[in-house]
Design a protein around this motif. Structure first.
Motif, PDB file in Angstrom:
ATOM      1  N   UNK A 101      13.968  31.388  23.948  1.00  0.00           N
ATOM      2  CA  UNK A 101      13.843  30.827  25.159  1.00  0.00           C
ATOM      3  C   UNK A 101      15.391  30.932  25.687  1.00  0.00           C
ATOM      4  N   UNK A 102      16.316  30.199  24.936  1.00  0.00           N
ATOM      5  CA  UNK A 102      17.704  30.272  25.379  1.00  0.00           C
ATOM      6  C   UNK A 102      18.144  31.775  25.763  1.00  0.00           C
ATOM      7  N   UNK A 103      17.924  32.748  24.893  1.00  0.00           N
ATOM      8  CA  UNK A 103      18.366  33.969  25.388  1.00  0.00           C
ATOM      9  C   UNK A 103      17.763  34.401  26.522  1.00  0.00           C
ATOM     10  N   UNK A 104      16.400  34.337  26.768  1.00  0.00           N
ATOM     11  CA  UNK A 104      15.694  34.880  27.785  1.00  0.00           C
ATOM     12  C   UNK A 104      16.324  33.952  29.169  1.00  0.00           C
ATOM     13  N   UNK A 105      16.338  32.775  29.046  1.00  0.00           N
ATOM     14  CA  UNK A 105      16.863  32.085  30.281  1.00  0.00           C
ATOM     15  C   UNK A 105      18.281  32.762  30.663  1.00  0.00           C
ATOM     16  N   UNK A 106      19.086  32.864  29.641  1.00  0.00           N
ATOM     17  CA  UNK A 106      20.472  33.479  29.996  1.00  0.00           C
ATOM     18  C   UNK A 106      20.531  34.747  30.443  1.00  0.00           C
ATOM     19  N   UNK A 107      19.474  35.565  30.185  1.00  0.00           N
ATOM     20  CA  UNK A 107      19.174  36.874  30.689  1.00  0.00           C
ATOM     21  C   UNK A 107      18.895  36.901  32.085  1.00  0.00           C
ATOM     22  N   UNK A 108      17.979  35.865  32.158  1.00  0.00           N
ATOM     23  CA  UNK A 108      17.377  35.702  33.890  1.00  0.00           C
ATOM     24  C   UNK A 108      18.491  35.305  34.573  1.00  0.00           C
ATOM     25  N   UNK A 109      19.239  34.431  34.130  1.00  0.00           N
ATOM     26  CA  UNK A 109      20.501  34.063  35.112  1.00  0.00           C
ATOM     27  C   UNK A 109      21.297  35.046  35.187  1.00  0.00           C
ATOM     28  N   UNK A 110      21.592  36.010  34.238  1.00  0.00           N
ATOM     29  CA  UNK A 110      22.525  37.276  34.331  1.00  0.00           C
ATOM     30  C   UNK A 110      21.890  37.963  35.528  1.00  0.00           C
ATOM     31  N   UNK A 111      20.779  38.210  35.486  1.00  0.00           N
ATOM     32  CA  UNK A 111      19.840  39.233  36.164  1.00  0.00           C
ATOM     33  C   UNK A 111      19.735  38.740  37.732  1.00  0.00           C
TER      34      UNK A 111
END
Length: 380
Positions: A367-377
């Motif tokens: 979940x942490x990695x996906x949220x970080x990915x979404x922020x970058x996107x």
């Protein structure tokens, strides 16, 4: 977020179901869909296809059912595209899952996470090229995999703990005062979950353990998919019992065990039961040669691989004789020369595996990695 999971066998179904349960805690609005089994569906995943319809083992079986497998792959691809998940999470099962990783990566739909990294350190190391190209994040349940993926191949990996530690720990918590199998001392015989393994190993196990039957009950842990008649034809006049669905109970009561290679060796060690690893193969001299040529690791048991030295004896191919097995079994019974050293080795193994919590650690990280990915996107 929307999570698409793919598991292709019973163990994957179990581990993925625990991951789903942990993801629901981290992401209360999570949605789950994918290929898997009853346990994943019970945790709330929409089951597109059951793994049993694609669970073919061995070259011949795969070849005979190639059309079914290809249709399953196509169905999976189409379903992923239609559902548009935020992540595809692959659970072991590399033959199928690496093809799905390649597809998802090629269309650029979402990241691909691999929970329970494929065992490329044992064989098929050439698949590392596909992992490097198509997998975004890799989650390991075996501590020695960190060296293989990171140091040898320069590919980052997350060690999250081992789910078998969780399963054994939970059983022990729930059954701390329970000894249902009986009060007498026993030797557990875990001869594998496939008919060929049972045919090759069980008769030798029984003969090796028979001289100790006057002091110990000899009990076979029946595999759920194996009919009792499959075991009985190897028993003869031996005084051996078969008990189904109580493997953890057997191990919690066992004095020692004879175990085929696999997760059962790890479970046996976590219950602190001294063991002999047995894996006879027909054409055993040729098998020993092929083992040296094909396998890239010095051991076959997870216990020895985790600790990095021989904690439990491994009788593989031509070494798996009745006399060898009997000798090693005697050495791990109470008063035997090897018992205490093996139990100490188990403590080393447990320290390397770490505390329970593998699904929870993995879910929090996902979940942490996906949220970080979404922020970058979104920033992009």
């Amino acid at each position: 977020m929307k999570y698409y999971l793919i598991a292709g066998e019973a163990s994957g179904d179990l581990h993925a179901s625990h991951l789903i349960a942990a993801l629901k805690v981290q992401d209360p609005e999570a949605q789950f869909r994918g290929f898997g089994g009853d346990l994943m569906e019970r945790e709330g995943m929409t089951l597109v296809r059951h793994y049993r319809t694609l669970a073919f083992m061995g070259f011949l079986a795969v070849a005979l059912h190639a059309r079914t497998i290809l249709r399953g792959m196509q169905q999976c691809k189409e379903d992923i595209v239609a559902w548009k998940p935020d992540v595809v999470i692959l659970v072991d099962y590399p033959g199928f899952n690496l093809k799905m990783a390649k597809f998802v990566h090629a269309i650029g739909l979402c990241p691909v996470y691999y929970y329970i990294a494929p065992k490329l350190w044992a064989w098929k190391e050439w698949r590392m090229k596909a992992v490097r190209r198509d997998v975004d994040e890799l989650f390991s349940i075996l501590p020695f995999e960190v060296d293989f993926f990171e140091k040898k191949h320069g590919f980052p990996i997350h060690y999250v703990g081992n789910p078998t530690v969780d399963e054994v720990h939970q059983y022990c918590v729930n059954h701390s005062h329970q000894r249902e199998v009986g009060g007498e001392a026993l030797i557990a015989l875990l001869a594998g979950s496939r008919q060929q393994e049972i045919r090759d190993n069980l008769p030798r196990m029984i003969k090796a353990a028979q001289p100790f039957a006057d002091r110990y009950r000899l009990v076979i842990a029946g595999a759920p998919n194996i009919d009792a008649d499959c075991y009985k034809k190897y028993l003869g006049n031996a005084n051996v019992e078969i008990i189904y669905g109580k493997t953890y109970e057997l191990l919690s009561n066992a004095t020692a065990a004879l175990v085929t290679s696999g997760t059962a060796t790890l479970e046996t060690a976590l219950f602190r039961v001294p063991q002999v690893v047995c894996y006879f193969m027909p054409s055993r001299y040729l098998a020993s040669l092929l083992r040296k040529l094909v396998l890239k690791v010095p051991y076959v048991s997870l216990v020895n691989l985790i600790v990095g030295r021989e904690v439990v004896p491994e009788l593989v191919a031509e070494q798996m004789t009745v006399s060898n097995c009997r000798h090693h079994l005697e050495s791990i019974l109470p008063g035997g020369a090897a018992r205490e050293a093996q139990l100490q080795g188990y403590e080393d193994m447990a320290a390397r595996l770490g505390a329970p919590g593998a699904p929870q650690h993995a879910a929090a990280l996902i979940v942490k990695l996906l949220k970080h990915q979404n922020i970058k996107t979104s920033n992009f």
